[in-house]
Design an enzyme around this catalytic site. Structure first.
Site, PDB file in Angstrom:
ATOM      1  N   VAL A   1       7.455   4.769  -3.086  1.00 56.75           N
ATOM      2  CA  VAL A   1       7.198   6.124  -2.602  1.00 56.75           C
ATOM      3  C   VAL A   1       5.826   6.580  -3.077  1.00 56.75           C
ATOM      4  O   VAL A   1       5.456   6.380  -4.234  1.00 56.75           O
ATOM      5  CB  VAL A   1       8.305   7.095  -3.075  1.00 56.75           C
ATOM      6  CG1 VAL A   1       8.415   7.122  -4.581  1.00 56.75           C
ATOM      7  CG2 VAL A   1       8.077   8.498  -2.538  1.00 56.75           C
ATOM      8  N   SER A   2       5.046   7.136  -2.155  1.00 57.36           N
ATOM      9  CA  SER A   2       3.737   7.699  -2.451  1.00 57.36           C
ATOM     10  C   SER A   2       2.830   6.640  -3.104  1.00 57.36           C
ATOM     11  O   SER A   2       2.561   5.602  -2.504  1.00 57.36           O
ATOM     12  CB  SER A   2       3.906   8.936  -3.332  1.00 57.36           C
ATOM     13  OG  SER A   2       2.726   9.695  -3.376  1.00 57.36           O
ATOM     14  N   TRP A   3       2.357   6.878  -4.346  1.00 58.25           N
ATOM     15  CA  TRP A   3       1.551   5.878  -5.052  1.00 58.25           C
ATOM     16  C   TRP A   3       2.286   4.544  -5.103  1.00 58.25           C
ATOM     17  O   TRP A   3       1.695   3.476  -4.922  1.00 58.25           O
ATOM     18  CB  TRP A   3       1.268   6.384  -6.466  1.00 58.25           C
ATOM     19  CG  TRP A   3       0.368   5.535  -7.317  1.00 58.25           C
ATOM     20  CD1 TRP A   3      -0.973   5.672  -7.478  1.00 58.25           C
ATOM     21  CD2 TRP A   3       0.755   4.431  -8.145  1.00 58.25           C
ATOM     22  NE1 TRP A   3      -1.448   4.722  -8.360  1.00 58.25           N
ATOM     23  CE2 TRP A   3      -0.407   3.948  -8.782  1.00 58.25           C
ATOM     24  CE3 TRP A   3       1.974   3.805  -8.412  1.00 58.25           C
ATOM     25  CZ2 TRP A   3      -0.393   2.876  -9.670  1.00 58.25           C
ATOM     26  CZ3 TRP A   3       1.995   2.734  -9.294  1.00 58.25           C
ATOM     27  CH2 TRP A   3       0.820   2.272  -9.920  1.00 58.25           C
TER      28      TRP A   3
ATOM     29  N   THR B   1       3.857   7.534   2.138  1.00 56.95           N
ATOM     30  CA  THR B   1       2.741   6.810   1.540  1.00 56.95           C
ATOM     31  C   THR B   1       1.646   6.520   2.560  1.00 56.95           C
ATOM     32  O   THR B   1       1.745   6.903   3.729  1.00 56.95           O
ATOM     33  CB  THR B   1       3.253   5.514   0.874  1.00 56.95           C
ATOM     34  OG1 THR B   1       2.223   4.959   0.067  1.00 56.95           O
ATOM     35  CG2 THR B   1       3.697   4.492   1.913  1.00 56.95           C
TER      36      THR B   1
END
Length: 272
Positions: A94-96, A120
């Site tokens: 998730v995301s980073w 992301t």
């Protein structure tokens, strides 16, 4: 605590000793986030194993003594899997952590069965989010000042949960990273992009995005899904950057549908 890749890391795993028809999920968390932040998701996926670890300087993992990058941390993750006796995983981030998941799938294709990318981007080559949200995202007070986090939660994450207690529960699970740990996470992705490599991700991929994400706009998910050959895009209406938790029922149903789907012809050929 485990020693892997020359680092000591806090590792959490669920149900690895239980019989399952599914490979475990290897999960890469968002920047600065600790294991507890995503533990509710691991606990809901009761039919499969789940593995994640605190990055150096986050959660209870010791502060890093030297910088790292996606290559070294993917290698470290593979060493953790070896110690746990896990040969193949479904990789999720998730995301980073979504960038880390992409890199892991490219670096360790044999260990990766399927890929899930949540809220992301393709790294540095991305469409930026709301400046107000991004400025607060980099403010360390969001980890150490509950009042600040409470006041700016909607700006930061959008897609507020229907459960009024959901916000306070999430804030209560957060543990601030060390300053060095947070900076090293930022530096790890400096100059990194998966964009040229996306057409070579030969895995069935689910891209999950919220249409009210102030940090990672939906267009980034459309880019990923458009460039990864076997990718499907699923958009969560009213979902912000934390839709994985605020839209937990829908997210878990989507994950199960994707991860439990029968093997494709390409996957069967690779397995053979």
């Amino acid at each position: 605590m485990m020693e892997a890749g020359g680092r000591k890391l806090r590792v959490a795993h669920w149900r690895l000793g239980e019989k399952s028809d599914h490979p475990p999920v290897l999960f890469f968390n968002g920047i600065g986030a600790n294991i507890e932040a995503v533990a509710p998701l691991a606990e809901r996926l009761t039919e499969r194993g789940f593995i994640m670890f605190d990055m150096p300087g986050t959660g209870n993992s010791p502060e890093p003594t030297w910088p790292y990058n996606p290559f070294t941390m993917s290698w470290t993750a593979s060493r953790i899997l070896e110690q746990l006796g896990v040969k193949q995983v479904d990789v999720m981030g998730v995301s980073w952590g979504g960038a880390m998941a992409q890199h892991f799938a490219l670096q360790h294709p044999r260990r990766t069965r399927r890929l899930v990318l949540v809220a992301t981007t393709a790294g540095m080559l991305m469409v930026p989010g709301n400046p107000a949200a991004l400025s607060k995202m980099t403010d360390p007070r969001r980890y150490i000042d509950a009042k600040f986090m409470n006041e700016h939660f909607a700006t930061l994450y959008g897609g507020m949960t229907k459960d009024p207690s959901g916000k306070s529960k999430h804030i209560g699970r957060l543990k601030p990273p060390t300053p060095r740990g947070y900076v090293y996470q930022l530096l790890a992705m400096l100059g990194w992009t998966s964009l040229p490599a996306l057409p070579f991700i030969g895995k069935e991929t689910l891209v999950m995005m919220g249409d009210d994400d102030q940090i990672v706009p939906l267009i980034n998910g459309k880019i990923l899904a458009g460039m990864i050959p076997n990718a499907t895009l699923e958009v969560f209406e009213g979902g912000g950057h934390l839709f994985l938790l605020t839209h937990a029922d829908e997210s878990v149903a989507s994950l199960r549908k994707f991860l439990d789907a029968p093997a494709t012809d390409a996957e069967e050929r690779r397995a053979a």
